[in-house]
Design an enzyme around this catalytic site. Structure first.
Site, PDB file in Angstrom:
ATOM      1  N   CYS A 116       9.361  32.449  56.136  1.00  0.00           N
ATOM      2  CA  CYS A 116      10.702  32.915  55.759  1.00  0.00           C
ATOM      3  C   CYS A 116      10.654  34.191  54.924  1.00  0.00           C
ATOM      4  O   CYS A 116      11.654  34.892  54.806  1.00  0.00           O
ATOM      5  CB  CYS A 116      11.444  31.831  54.988  1.00  0.00           C
ATOM      6  SG  CYS A 116      11.640  30.321  55.929  1.00  0.00           S
ATOM      7  N   HIS A 256      17.221  34.879  50.505  1.00  0.00           N
ATOM      8  CA  HIS A 256      16.962  34.130  51.738  1.00  0.00           C
ATOM      9  C   HIS A 256      17.984  32.998  51.830  1.00  0.00           C
ATOM     10  O   HIS A 256      18.217  32.270  50.862  1.00  0.00           O
ATOM     11  CB  HIS A 256      15.539  33.583  51.693  1.00  0.00           C
ATOM     12  CG  HIS A 256      15.226  32.620  52.782  1.00  0.00           C
ATOM     13  ND1 HIS A 256      15.611  32.833  54.086  1.00  0.00           N
ATOM     14  CD2 HIS A 256      14.573  31.425  52.764  1.00  0.00           C
ATOM     15  CE1 HIS A 256      15.209  31.812  54.820  1.00  0.00           C
ATOM     16  NE2 HIS A 256      14.588  30.944  54.047  1.00  0.00           N
ATOM     17  N   ASN A 286      19.389  28.072  58.046  1.00  0.00           N
ATOM     18  CA  ASN A 286      18.202  28.820  57.631  1.00  0.00           C
ATOM     19  C   ASN A 286      17.562  29.448  58.877  1.00  0.00           C
ATOM     20  O   ASN A 286      17.009  28.741  59.715  1.00  0.00           O
ATOM     21  CB  ASN A 286      17.230  27.857  56.943  1.00  0.00           C
ATOM     22  CG  ASN A 286      15.962  28.532  56.459  1.00  0.00           C
ATOM     23  OD1 ASN A 286      15.656  29.659  56.836  1.00  0.00           O
ATOM     24  ND2 ASN A 286      15.207  27.831  55.622  1.00  0.00           N
TER      25      ASN A 286
END
Ligand code: UT7
Length: 330
Positions: A116, A256, A286
């Protein structure tokens, strides 16, 4: 610092059409819209169509970014693709496939793996090539198709992730601004908190790995949550310090987009105004490395960045890894 400086000259995003809602997930695993919303802030996510891949989605985002920048593919010196879900596990790189799809005949191309945190790692890497004067025009893309590595029987993970791609075109400029400071972090002692056990050299594919569902993501949610809520604010403070900025001088923080509770905790810890923090996790879930470039595009579409604005991007994820960049928008 004297020039060349680096500028984000173009930006683009790609979201697959198919929307998967929480209520649809209720029919797939033992979960509820209420649980997903209250624990993560996610309402829906996008799922790639069968023919779509990391490279095809990156290509859509990259073409949009090139259009905004007014740059032709042949002008690209380098292509970096951040992805944890490449088209192929070993080779070729997704970046090579993207280079070919774009017709970027002069560009070198490589993938960068930092889960990520991948986009911020790739952005900082791309910026170095520009700031050293080696290259003038670099494409940084992030594309993720987590729907292909999710265990759709595991309610603890399958409700959290979605598919997306984003891209930026970096260009050299004499005008001061761009990357002010950066921080790249790693703590491999937490490798097993968020990982795909099989399919690599540690545990090659076999009948057994398939039967045991070891090619899907496994995550210790609580541990990752704790890691994120301590590491992310610290990373932001350190990068701000290196950029000689105070938290109140941040015009926009793009964290994020993993979980609204993590974002809220970071916002509180840094004492930021809510309007200074971008969120879209409710609509996309996500999307791993793609989350920050997609959010950046939407922030620009909403007019939330103006010349001279102080932008901070911060990511965390598998590795464990984290990365932050302070950027003067220009
Ligand atoms: O990019 C980085 C990626 N990862 C992350 O950012 C993840 C960080 N962690 C998180 O976001 C949160 O830890 C989660 C959203 C994953 C989970 O929230 P939580 O408040 O930490 O829940 P929990 O893991 O403590 O689980 C609470 C309960 C458990 O039941 P018991 O053991 O208390 O009976 C789970 O089995 O919720 C259960 N549960 C679910 N229930 C309904 C887990 N997943 C689900 C689900 N629906 N989808």
């Amino acid at each position: 610092m004297s020039g060349p400086y680096v500028r984000i000259a173009g930006w683009g995003k790609y979201l697959p059409q198919r929307v998967l809602t929480n209520s649809e997930l209720e029919a797939m695993v033992d979960t509820s819209d209420e649980w997903i919303r209250s624990r993560s802030g996610i309402g829906e996510r996008r799922i790639a169509a069968p023919g779509e891949t990391a490279s095809s989605m990156a290509s859509e985002a990259a073409l949009a970014a090139l259009r905004v920048a007014g740059v032709q593919p042949e002008e690209l010196d380098l292509i970096i693709v951040a992805t944890a879900t490449p088209d192929h596990v070993a080779m070729p790189s997704t970046a090579s496939l993207l280079q070919h799809a774009l017709g970027a005949s002069r560009a070198g191309a490589f993938d960068l793996t930092a889960a990520c945190s991948g986009f911020v790692y790739a952005l900082v890497t791309g910026a170095q090539f520009v700031q050293t004067g080696l290259y003038r025009t670099v494409l940084v893309a992030a594309a993720e198709v987590y729907s292909r590595i999710l265990d759709w029987q595991d309610r603890a993970t399958c409700v959290l992730f979605g598919d997306a791609a984003g891209a930026v075109v970096l260009q050299a400029t004499d005008r001061p601004g761009g990357l002010l400071a950066s921080l790249l972090g790693s703590d491999g002692s937490g490798a097993c908190q968020l990982y795909v056990p099989a399919g690599g050299s540690a545990l090659p594919t076999s009948h057994q790995t398939v039967e045991q569902r070891q090619h899907f993501i496994r995550m210790k949610g609580r541990e990752v949550f704790r890691f994120a809520t301590t590491t992310v604010p610290e990373a932001v403070l350190r990068v701000l310090d290196a950029a000689h900025l105070a938290p109140e001088e941040v015009d926009l923080l793009i964290p994020h987009q993993a979980n609204i509770r993590i974002i809220d905790a970071v916002t509180r810890r840094l004492g930021l105004r809510e309007e200074a923090v971008f969120t879209n996790v409710d609509r996309y879930g996500n999307t791993s490395a793609a989350s920050i470039p997609v959010a950046l595009c939407e922030a620009l579409e909403q007019g939330r960045l103006h010349p001279g604005a102080n932008l901070v991007m911060v990511a965390f994820g598998g590795g464990l890894s984290w990365a932050a960049a302070a950027w003067k928008w220009h």
